[in-house]
Design an enzyme around this catalytic site. Structure first.
Site, PDB file in Angstrom:
ATOM      1  CB  SER A 130       1.911   6.991  -2.393  1.00  0.00           C
ATOM      2  OG  SER A 130       0.552   6.635  -2.604  1.00  0.00           O
ATOM      3  CD  GLU A 192      -4.167   3.488   0.042  1.00  0.00           C
ATOM      4  OE1 GLU A 192      -4.167   2.243  -0.063  1.00  0.00           O
ATOM      5  OE2 GLU A 192      -3.165   4.186  -0.230  1.00  0.00           O
TER       6      GLU A 192
END
Length: 487
Positions: A130, A192
């Site tokens: 990420s 997220e």
């Protein structure tokens, strides 16, 4: 070709290219391979001075360039392209070699691939990465799964290229066997989604209820970013809200189509949560909000539906006074923070459930530790989450941590006022209102599920349990309504 490269990267689109550059900048000799050789040449021509690269033109040449045990990273699209890489390289690898999938693969696919290669003695390591293209180059958060043996070979290299937390710790750690790494990354992406939805709702409230302009809202967000909401997403939101469109002179946010897209990882999270029986309404609401935003035909057809008859006095003037807006922003901050804690707690609940279901043994504190830098949801309060699960590894939920529980209690009045204000103004806040409902559901001494269970027994003889004695029971609703024990 002599085996001179310590690590190899195949798949040199933006993420793969930047990851290869990161390895090279960190002192590793990197073998390069791409299906189209032109990309390999372009990388070496443009960035060859950043480190030692070994360009190759075929899978055989690529594998031959790697030192043993060979470690190669595939950065390709999930699904068919990943299987194609396995078909192309698996036969060239030998027992002890490590093949890393750094894409956003579904964890069940990773489990299948890991099992197949394990039979051949090859370590398949599904790895969540990420941080986007910038993170891949400057230091991402890295979540590898696979065998412990594979991490002994791969770990030192990942620790060298990973982001560094404020205390200097590399933001990578072995998550657990087979699909654990990709599972943790999937949950990261679900959180997220929730985080972004909550931030969008906070913006919408400040815009529509308080009447603030985007640039003014940016200043509010900058203030929040100096406090407990300090995070990458809050930081970039302020940047977006200050940007002006060059063609129209309008705030950039006003010229972007209000249809949010998604690549599927949020949807995977919700689907998997349903399979595990774990409630993650914060993530689910965010996924559905994106889906709703894209249904333009439905939205157009419903655009004439009536809204609130009258707005509160401040909004009736088109804008709150400075004092009203400042107080309202404080309420929204409380609501955003509390809802954010709820969504993160749901994510950790899901990681725990997945770990238990698949026998991964994931360290919940370690998950928080690797997300402290490099990744999209990096935030200051992740260090507090790490500390909470370090001090109490058996913590049943983050919401049981005394410090977080106290903050939620302190926030709840403003949280409720914010949701009520949103309702009065007709501003949709599915994330904030859903988080509040989850909070109230957990703290309720008794839920209406008792009625639901009675209904199920009435129409389907699904049975029920009682509060006053053990056993499973059914009421003969269509007959004499006598209760019978069924266990």
């Amino acid at each position: 070709m002599s085996a001179s490269a310590r690590i190899g990267v195949t798949g040199l689109a933006v993420m793969g290219r930047n990851l290869a550059r990161n390895f090279a900048r960190s002192g590793f000799t990197v073998a390069l391979h791409n299906r189209t050789e032109a990309r390999t040449r372009e990388l070496v021509e443009e960035f060859g001075d950043e480190g030692d690269f070994v360009p190759t033109s075929s899978p055989e040449e690529f594998v031959a360039a790697l030192e043993r045990p060979r470690c190669l990273v595939a950065m390709v699209k999930a699904g068919g392209p990943t299987d194609a890489v396995l078909d192309r390289f698996a036969g060239l690898l030998e027992p002890g070699d490590v093949l890393v999938d750094g894409g956003n693969a579904h964890f069940e696919d990773t489990r299948r691939r890991e099992a197949a290669l394990r039979e051949r003695g090859v370590h398949f390591v599904g790895t969540g990465i990420s941080g986007g293209e910038e993170g891949a180059l400057l230091g991402p958060s890295i979540m590898p799964g696979g065998s412990a043996e594979s991490y002994r070979a791969l770990g030192p290299m990942l620790e060298k290229i990973a982001a560094r937390a404020p205390d200097g710790t590399p933001c990578t750690a072995h998550m657990g066997p087979d699909g654990a790494g990709h599972f943790v990354k999937m949950v990261h992406n679900g959180i997220e989604y929730a985080d972004m939805q909550l931030i969008a709702e906070a913006y919408d409230l400040l815009r529509k209820a308080a009447g603030l302009a985007p640039a003014e809202i940016a200043e509010v967000f900058r203030g929040w970013n100096r406090g407990r909401l300090d995070s990458y997403l809050i930081e970039i939101t302020a940047e977006v809200l200050t940007h002006t469109d060059a063609d129209t002179g309008l705030p950039f946010v006003d010229v972007v189509a209000d249809r949010a897209e998604q690549k599927g990882t949020g949807r995977w999270t919700v689907q998997t949560a349903l399979d595990l029986g774990v409630p993650v309404p914060g993530i689910a609401q965010a996924v559905f909000a994106r889906s709703q935003s894209g249904h333009t035909r439905l939205r157009t057809a419903a655009a004439a539906l009536p809204g609130p008859e009258a707005a509160p006095s401040g909004a009736a003037r088109g804008r709150m006074t400075d004092g009203e807006a400042a107080r309202f922003a404080e309420q929204v901050e409380q609501s955003l923070y509390a809802s954010k804690v709820i969504s993160y707690a749901q994510g950790w609940d899901m990681v725990r459930a997945g770990s238990e279901e698949y026998g991964w043994g994931i360290d919940l504190a370690s998950v928080a530790a690797v997300w402290r830098a490099g990744c999209i949801i990096r935030a200051a309060f992740l260090d507090r989450i790490r500390a909470a699960f370090t001090e109490r590894p058996g913590l049943p939920t983050l919401l049981a941590d005394p410090a977080f529980a106290r903050e939620l209690g302190e926030a709840q009045d403003d949280w409720r006022r914010t949701v009520a204000a949103a309702t009065r103004h007709g501003v949709p806040v599915p994330g904030m209102s859903g988080a509040l409902a989850y909070y109230d559901g957990l703290r309720a001494a008794r839920l209406p599920a008792a009625l639901t269970q009675a209904q199920r027994d009435y129409f389907g003889a699904h049975t029920y349990r009682r509060t006053d004695r053990e056993g499973t029971f059914h009421t003969r609703w269509g007959g004499d309504r006598a209760e019978v024990r069924t266990d």
